[in-house]
Write a protein that holds these residues in place. Structure first.
Motif, PDB file in Angstrom:
ATOM      1  N   ASP A   1      -5.352  -6.669   2.385  1.00 28.03           N
ATOM      2  CA  ASP A   1      -6.464  -7.563   2.135  1.00 28.03           C
ATOM      3  C   ASP A   1      -7.328  -7.624   3.388  1.00 28.03           C
ATOM      4  O   ASP A   1      -6.863  -7.406   4.495  1.00 28.03           O
ATOM      5  N   SER A   2      -8.559  -7.937   3.147  1.00 30.06           N
ATOM      6  CA  SER A   2      -9.415  -8.066   4.310  1.00 30.06           C
ATOM      7  C   SER A   2      -9.450  -9.504   4.812  1.00 30.06           C
ATOM      8  O   SER A   2     -10.084  -9.809   5.797  1.00 30.06           O
TER       9      SER A   2
ATOM     10  N   LYS B   1     -10.331   0.620  -2.931  1.00 37.02           N
ATOM     11  CA  LYS B   1      -8.964   0.131  -2.851  1.00 37.02           C
ATOM     12  C   LYS B   1      -8.196   0.695  -4.051  1.00 37.02           C
ATOM     13  O   LYS B   1      -8.412   0.270  -5.182  1.00 37.02           O
ATOM     14  N   THR B   2      -7.427   1.708  -3.789  1.00 40.41           N
ATOM     15  CA  THR B   2      -6.600   2.282  -4.849  1.00 40.41           C
ATOM     16  C   THR B   2      -5.156   2.247  -4.371  1.00 40.41           C
ATOM     17  O   THR B   2      -4.867   1.797  -3.261  1.00 40.41           O
TER      18      THR B   2
ATOM     19  N   VAL C   1     -14.018  -4.249   1.540  1.00 37.68           N
ATOM     20  CA  VAL C   1     -13.076  -3.202   1.139  1.00 37.68           C
ATOM     21  C   VAL C   1     -13.746  -2.430   0.008  1.00 37.68           C
ATOM     22  O   VAL C   1     -13.584  -2.759  -1.164  1.00 37.68           O
TER      23      VAL C   1
ATOM     24  N   ASN D   1      -7.273   3.381   0.685  1.00 37.44           N
ATOM     25  CA  ASN D   1      -7.971   2.144   1.012  1.00 37.44           C
ATOM     26  C   ASN D   1      -9.020   2.423   2.064  1.00 37.44           C
ATOM     27  O   ASN D   1      -8.768   3.163   3.017  1.00 37.44           O
TER      28      ASN D   1
ATOM     29  N   VAL E   1       0.828  -1.201   0.000  1.00 39.82           N
ATOM     30  CA  VAL E   1       0.000   0.000   0.000  1.00 39.82           C
ATOM     31  C   VAL E   1       0.865   1.253   0.000  1.00 39.82           C
ATOM     32  O   VAL E   1       0.685   2.156  -0.802  1.00 39.82           O
TER      33      VAL E   1
ATOM     34  N   GLY F   1     -11.483   0.061   4.422  1.00 37.02           N
ATOM     35  CA  GLY F   1     -11.946  -1.267   4.823  1.00 37.02           C
ATOM     36  C   GLY F   1     -12.916  -1.146   5.976  1.00 37.02           C
ATOM     37  O   GLY F   1     -12.803  -0.241   6.808  1.00 37.02           O
TER      38      GLY F   1
ATOM     39  N   ARG G   1     -12.091  -8.756  -1.764  1.00 33.60           N
ATOM     40  CA  ARG G   1     -12.641  -7.452  -1.388  1.00 33.60           C
ATOM     41  C   ARG G   1     -13.830  -7.622  -0.429  1.00 33.60           C
ATOM     42  O   ARG G   1     -14.159  -6.716   0.324  1.00 33.60           O
TER      43      ARG G   1
END
Lengths: 484, 1046
Positions: free
Chosen positions: B99-100, B782-783, B779, B787, B34, B789, B730
């Protein structure tokens, strides 16, 4: 280094194996508490039982709610203790008092009896001492709760759900228990509870007198519902082996020493800086006392704004600066707890002669006993002998000349029990049929509408765990067998 | 130096300092995809072995590997896991994508076994270091609130260093549920003070509060019996496995410094009326009259009239609306941690020191805590390795207030009863006569203590010295056999002292109470693990066999000293009376256990466990008991990878069944006579009395009838669950259904008191807990730079008491004051019971007394469920470049709550709702029976004072019971981590992060007036909860946190 590594590895494995192979049973046989005993002398549990019992009787469980219920104590309403315990017996008081009679007190006495009777040599005196106290426990329990377990109590293996004996059987059972104790007493035997006998220091002749006195009291409770016991009353009067002096009175002493103070004193000390502005003179007592009764300034302290005048208040009415409080003398640290007094017994005997119970009615004899009883009561609570003598001789009406001698006796019995609410509650109920008791009581202010309280309901701890409870369960207003 | 220490030091030096490099070392750095920042605490496991390490504050790690092509498994909460074939590389740098889901995370399970998350057949929640230190809590337990489904946290009070209660998947037993805490393989105690209706209810904290969250690498909550079957009885209520941080070998030492500063104030204070002074309604004249006797609000309306105040001055009455608020301090706390981590190619170490300093919202209350921890490992050779981990903790706390009732030193009771017309500064400056040193009382009766007198003189302090640690030695004679022994201990000595100065109302001659508590737990696990991956194609096997020895000892001594000669001299000879009492317990368990694991093609997993325990506390004939478990998981997304749609990223099904047996307390089998110094006195509780007159010592027989025909308690449970993730992780869902039944509970069940006993030990009852847990992760955005979440943790547990005895429809589990009870009733969940108002069945209206208009009551009624219907935690995270904003909202729905504080505020006329216009009589909206059936009530209550003081008194339980639902903003944090580019070009800092944090910020919604619905006056270990009596209000915290790595 490789050698060291191997040695560490080997030591670790051997150690681990040794740890895991320790004899499992030996390793686990540690379930014996080092802080408790499995064998003891009966005096040790006797001492605990009698202390726990009297503490309850003079505490917020066995004293305060009973006093406000029997109405020989006034709450002062918002000015004093408040309405919290007036005609509202908490489940804790119901339960704690029940537990005292059956478990913390009663079961420890039963253990004392078992230990004494299974000892070698048998300790008959210790068993008898314990049985006499136990008889009083059951007397108090049945007088408060009505039908109670007795024949199947204290035997959990055989009777996990003890049945409730009716009150008549319980009272007869108390008499049998006392007869058993009297028969067991060996006055010359040195084996007895002595040092821990806080009442008579092991003097068994006094225990025998006490047992007879309790029997007398029990029969006097029974006699209205069971007139045939008059015969036993007569026998006890003629045998003349009951409490015969103040020295024989059954007294539980308290002390000024920290933690040994009377629980009433402790309540005020711990929660009200030792001052009594919570409990007041009840009109139901003070208004029945003769103005010259020397007990008035001993029972009560005049209100700050009353200029020395003793003014009482209704059970739950608001007191004021003028209202007399229960005296600091009665709530002092070493105020004794009276269980069965000589003067109380004199008044009971006066009643027996006045009514002709088992003896020929004899008002002269009754008057003699009555006046001596009141005199001794005044002296016991701190009046001088001369004041007491002068009061009974000059101010008390003679039973021979009065129109209702029994009423006069009942009034003096009621006044005598001012600081003993449990006994006052019994006395009030047995003093006459419903509506004709002495004194005539009415519903306290703020109490729920309905009849007067005539008993305690059963302990919720007991009702939740014993399917043999009476059905339907008794209510507060239900009369019990002796209460006509 | 003591000669005896030399060999010991030598040994420790050998164990942790030696270096015998026989294996290959792999090093590397783990960063976030990230923002490129290094990641701290990433789990780096060597696949197929039990070896695992973690990255340090710079994201660096080092591990020893053997074999030609070892596989490293990287896992980190909130990031997608990665597997890397090392081949012949010596440096492996990895970048993890946010990641979630945590698919391949390594989980530390029972007995310290590390397993891949996907192989688990049961639900486990993992919290890593960042989660725990995001917004630091003094008590570690509080950091779990809202973060794991099925885990319910409630903090007892706002007492500095106060205790917190944790319940996992509902209360299983009639005597409560207490999860097992295990630190680096060693079970540790979470002891706490008793609370409830004890004579001095003081929150001395619970022992898990001794742990510093800065020393923790990860925390795994094992919820079900299958997860904990190997620990046996102690883990029947779940287990929390704590792994402490380790050092990293092969690099230069790194130093991490983190510092948090926090300010606290009360989250919620009562709303007071400000219209009326103290006094009493005089029924004779029908007016409210000013009277200094009373500390209440039942006096006349405040109109500026001139009266005497408590200092004897003529003053004009006016209200001080903030007099209670001004009593409280702004609390302050500071948590500083410094750690140094490093090692050689074959050894590692981490040494950490944490200092926590806290000043509470109650003036003069403070806590100091020090944690010194060492974690050191050494690889002696290819076959032999060791690890030591240990922590010394010292807690020194002062000024913990007394709570509850029936004690004249209860602080909050004194504070809340300050009449509205009293200036707090007058009180603060006039609590002690400067000439005589005597207390200046607020009331003319001198029956209630000045709160400043209590606070300054009648204090409760405690000091804890504790060591917990373990030493692990692992020997691998061949690649596929591992022999490991973990010897651990937890030794705690706590000293509590309470002092009451002479001149205190109700304790005029002064007193002090000293308690010494000692507890020791020694635990040894010898484990042999055999792993075979090549016996049958596509199958892997592992077999673990072990032996456990556990020895627990506890001891306490309380000395009560009363009636002091010299004021404030806390020495026993200065007291006229001293009464000691002592308690002792020792118990042991020996166990053997096994765990057979099988996997097929890495997508089908099965584990079967069995354990047999021998307990010292059970009767000889039943001291041995066996209990099995089985669990399995199926990763269908791996098995049917080709057939499944692309939007399904991951799919797993799992199921487990387990049985757990358990024993009972020590010394419950013999008929024992106990020496006692106390008897029971109403309002005082158990009170010292012996020696009494000539009775020097007294003994009592047992209250609980012993029973030799007992068998171990059993808990059967099963759970099924699924983990699914979609759209490249996601969206993720983790669903779990569980059902556990605990039967043959070993408890003293009430018997008819007329048997002579309060209760009898029996095997009785069946309590079932069933429920669902759903963790939903999303999520939405998400770029590269941003982000967002959001996680939802939902749990719903239903508890039912299915069986008691035939004769016993209900069981009293705990008691409050004035008839309030917590009971288990057949066919229902645990509930609050007490006196209820009589109501008309048709209209639901109260029925009042025709004579006085007061509500009529009836005894022993169920007044509400103890536990919530459901709980929901909502976590959200926003990451923009180096900025992170995170928040946590905690929602509880359902359940009931009793407040003794509300009772006091209302009956004393202090609560806002008792104010207003008191000139008009209150006629309750109720029905009344005047002899002709129920009609609408028209009977006025004599006064407002009578209406509130009678209807809402403590004995009328229902009057003070409320819906316990709430919504709380539990946590909020904004942080900024300096990007690497800003740190380049200098050699001092490896990483730097600063954050602003807040905890317990906002009680968004609550049905309970005046107090926090989470308060609880029972001890954290008690079955009782949802009841408070003058608890210290919980605190709202704001703070700043700085973390630097050098």
């Amino acid at each position: 280094m490789r050698f060291i590594t191997k040695r560490i590895g080997c030591s670790f494995i051997i150690g681990a194996l040794l740890l895991s192979n320790t004899s499992c049973n030996d390793y686990l046989d540690i379930n014996k508490s080092p802080l408790t005993a499995t064998e003891i002398d009966p005096s040790l549990v006797f001492g605990y039982a009698v202390t726990a019992w009297d503490a309850n009787k003079n505490s917020g469980d066995g004293w305060l709610p009973v006093g406000l219920m029997a109405q020989n104590l006034a709450s002062g309403g918002n000015f004093g203790w408040g309405r919290e315990n007036v005609y509202d017996i908490s489940v804790y008081s119901l339960g704690n008092t029940w537990k005292t009679y059956y478990s913390t007190g009663g079961n420890n006495l039963m253990q004392a009896i078992k230990i004494a009777e299974s000892a070698d040599p048998v300790q008959n005196n210790a068993a008898a001492q314990s049985k006499i106290v136990l008889a009083q426990f059951i007397y108090e329990a049945t007088a408060l709760y009505g039908d109670v377990p007795f024949s199947e109590a204290w035997n959990p293996e055989e009777f996990p759900y003890p049945k409730y004996d009716n009150q008549k059987d319980v009272l007869y059972g108390i008499v049998r228990l006392l007869d058993e104790a009297i028969a067991q007493i060996e006055e010359d035997n040195v084996l007895k509870i002595k040092d821990y006998d806080i009442y008579y220091n092991g003097e068994m002749s006094q225990w025998k007198k006490l047992a007879n006195s309790i029997k007398f009291k029990v029969f006097m409770l029974m006699v209205d519902a069971e007139p045939t016991v008059a015969e036993q009353i007569g026998q006890l009067l003629s045998a003349d082996n009951m409490i015969s002096s103040t020295a024989d009175s059954w007294i539980h002493k308290y002390y000024e020493r920290e933690n040994n103070e009377n629980p009433k004193f402790r309540l005020l000390k711990d929660f009200n800086s030792g001052v009594n502005n919570w409990f007041f003179a009840n009109t139901n007592v003070l208004n029945y006392m003769h103005i010259n009764d020397p007990r008035i300034p001993l029972y009560f302290d005049a209100g700050e704004a009353a200029n020395g005048e003793f003014i009482a208040v209704g059970t739950n009415l608001d007191a004021s600066e003028e209202t007399a409080t229960i005296s600091a003398k009665l709530y002092r640290a070493d105020a004794p707890s009276v269980i069965l007094s000589y003067h109380e017994l004199l008044l009971l005997q006066a009643e027996a002669y006045a009514r002709g119970l088992g003896v020929t009615q004899d008002l002269t004899k009754a008057d003699e006993l009555y006046k001596e009883g009141v005199k001794q009561a005044c002296i016991f609570y701190g009046a001088s002998v001369s004041d007491a003598t002068s009061f009974v001789s000059e101010d008390l009406e003679s039973l021979v000349s009065t129109t209702n001698p029994l009423n006069e006796i009942h009034i003096q019995q009621w006044i005598d029990f001012m600081d003993r609410p449990q006994d006052a509650f019994i006395q009030w109920r047995r003093s006459g049929p419903e509506g004709q008791e002495v004194p005539i009581l009415s519903l306290p202010s703020g109490a729920p509408a309905g009849p007067l309280i005539r008993r305690w309901t059963l302990s919720p701890d007991e009702t939740a765990a014993n399917p043999n409870i009476p059905n339907p369960q008794p209510r507060y207003s239900d009369k019990m067998w002796f209460d006509l | 130096m003591d000669k005896k220490l030399l060999p010991l030091l030598f040994m420790i030096t050998c164990l942790i300092g030696g270096a015998f490099a026989q294996t290959r070392q792999i090093r590397g750095k783990v960063t976030s995809a990230v923002d490129g920042n290094p990641l701290l605490g990433v789990s780096v496991a060597i696949f197929g072995t039990s070896q695992v390490t973690q990255t340090d504050g710079t994201g660096n790690y080092a591990v020893q590997v053997s074999g030609n092509d070892p596989i490293l498994v990287f896992s980190y909460m909130g990031y997608a896991g990665q597997r890397v074939h090392v081949s012949n590389q010596s440096v492996v740098n990895v970048q993890l994508a946010a990641d979630s889901e945590t698919l391949d995370e390594v989980v530390v399970t029972a007995m310290g076994i590390e397993r891949q998350s996907k192989s688990l057949g049961y639900s486990a929640s993992i919290l890593n270091a960042d989660e725990l230190t995001k917004a630091r809590e003094t008590n570690l337990i509080n950091a779990l609130a809202g973060k794991a489904p099925g885990v319910r946290i409630s903090s007892q009070s706002g007492t500095v260093g106060g205790s917190s209660k944790i319940v996992i998947r509902g209360v299983n037993s009639l005597d409560g549920s207490t999860p097992l805490w295990v630190i680096d393989g060693t079970p540790v105690t979470d002891g706490t003070s008793a609370g409830g209706t004890t004579a001095r209810n003081i929150d001395f904290g619970n022992r898990i509060g001794d742990i510093s969250s800065d020393d923790i690498a990860s925390l795994t909550v094992l919820k079900g019996a299958a997860a904990t079957a190997l620990y046996g009885s102690r883990a029947k209520d779940g287990a929390i496995i704590v792994t402490t941080k380790k050092g990293t070998g092969g690099g230069s030492p790194s130093v991490t410094v983190s510092s948090s500063m926090r300010f606290d104030n009360p989250l919620l204070l009562p709303d007071f009326q400000n219209d009326y002074a103290q006094g009493n309604f005089d029924s004779g004249i029908g007016e409210y009259v000013y009277n200094m006797r009373y500390l209440n609000g039942w006096g006349p309306k405040i109109t500026g009239q001139t009266v005497k105040d408590f200092l004897g001055r003529d003053v004009q009455l006016h209200a001080y609306p903030n007099n209670v608020k001004d009593y409280f301090n702004t609390g302050y706390s500071n948590i500083n941690n410094v750690s140094i981590a490093g090692g050689t190619e074959s050894s590692d170490y981490r040494l950490g020191l944490t200092h926590t300093g806290e000043k509470g919202i109650i003036p003069n209350s403070e806590l100091k805590r020090y944690n010194l921890s060492l974690n050191a490992g050494n690889q002696f050779s290819e076959k032999l390795s060791s690890r030591f981990s240990g922590t010394y903790a010292r807690i020194d706390a002062a000024g913990r207030p007394a709570q509850s009732s029936n004690n004249p030193n209860i602080l909050l009771s004194s504070v809340y009863s300050i009449p509205r017309v009293v200036d707090i500064n007058d009180l603060k400056n006039n609590f002690e006569d400067p000439l005589t040193g005597e207390q200046i009382f607020l009331g003319s009766l001198k029956d209630g203590n000045n709160p400043y007198w209590i606070m300054n003189y009648n204090t409760n302090d405690n000091v804890v010295d504790r060591f917990y640690g373990s030493y692990n030695l692992t020997y691998k004679p061949v690649d596929w056999i591992t022999i490991s022994n973990n010897l651990g201990g937890d030794i705690t000595l706590e000293k509590r002292s309470s002092v009451v100065r002479k001149g205190t109302a109700s304790v005029v001659n002064g007193a002090f109470y000293n308690t010494e508590l000692f507890s020791r737990q020694i635990n040894n696990d010898l484990i042999v693990t055999v792993s075979q991956d090549n016996l049958v194609d596509d199958f892997k096997f592992s077999l673990m066999l072990g032996n456990n020895i556990n020895d627990r000892q506890s001891e306490s001594t309380l000395i009560t000293a009363t009636n002091l000669t010299i004021d404030q001299l806390w020495n026993y000879p200065n007291a006229a009376n001293t009464v000691p009492s002592r308690a002792y317990s020792k118990r042991r368990i020996v166990g053997v256990f096994g765990d057979l694991g099988m996997s097929y093609k890495d997508y089908l997993f099965l584990n079967v466990t069995g354990r047999n325990d021998w307990s010292s506390t059970l009767p000889l004939h039943s001291r041995s008991y066996f209990y099995p478990s089985a669990s399995g998981s199926f990763i269908f997304s791996d098995a049917f990878e080709e057939e499944l749609p692309a939007w399904l990223s991951y799919g797993k099904l799992r199921a487990s069944w387990a049985q757990v047996g358990s024993d009972m307390d020590a010394y419950q089998l013999d008929y024992q006579y106990t020496p006692v110094s106390q008897v029971f006195l109403q309002f005082h509780g158990n009170s010292n009395i012996f020696p009494f007159g000539p009775i020097e010592t007294a003994f009592t027989g047992p209250r609980i009838l012993p029973n030799y025909d007992l068998v171990p308690q059993r808990q059967n449970s099963f759970e099924i669950g699924a983990e699914l993730s979609f759209l490249q992780n996601r969206i993720g869902v983790d669903f779990n259904y569980y059902n556990s039944a605990t039967k043959d509970q070993l408890i003293p069940i009430d018997v008819a008191i007329s048997t002579g006993y309060f209760s009898k030990y029996v095997n009785v009852g069946l309590v079932r807990n069933k429920g669902i847990e759903v963790a939903f992760n999303l999520v939405p955005v998400k770029t590269i730079n941003f982000n967002w979440g959001i996680d939802f943790n939902f749990s719903k547990n239903t508890q039912i008491v299915e069986e008691l005895t035939d004769e016993l429809p209900e069981y009293s589990a705990a008691s409050g004051w004035s008839g309030l009870q917590i009971k288990a009733e057949k066919g229902k969940s645990f509930g609050l019971y007490g006196k209820a108002f009589q109501r008309d069945a048709e209209t639901g209206k109260y029925i009042v007394d025709a004579d006085n208009g007061l509500r009529l009551t009836e005894d022993n009624k169920r007044l509400g469920n103890l536990y919530p219907d459901w709980m929901l935690g909502i976590n959200t995270n926003f990451n923009y470049k180096s900025f992170t904003v995170s928040g946590l909202v905690d929602i509880r729905h359902g359940g009931s709550f009793y407040s003794g504080t509300v009772e006091g505020l209302r009956t004393s006329g202090m609560a806002k709702e008792t104010g207003g216009d008191r000139s008009q009589p209150i006629i309750d909206d109720a029905l009344v029976d005047k002899g002709n059936g129920l009609v609408q009530n028209d009977v006025p209550v004599e006064s407002h004072q009578l209406f509130w003081s009678e209807n809402y008194k403590a004995a009328n339980t229902e009057a003070n019971i409320f819906d316990a639902s709430y919504i709380k903003l539990r946590e909020l944090r904004v942080s900024y981590a300096l990007p690497n580019r800003l740190l380049s070009g200098q050699k001092v800092f490896k990483s730097a992060e600063i954050g602003v944090e807040g905890r317990n910020l906002w009680l968004i919604k609550s049905e309970v007036p005046h107090v926090d619905p989470e308060s609880n006056f029972f001890g954290a270990g008690s079955v009782g909860e949802a009841v408070e009596f003058y608890n210290v209000p919980s605190a709202r915290s704001f703070g700043v946190n700085v973390r630097l790595t050098f």
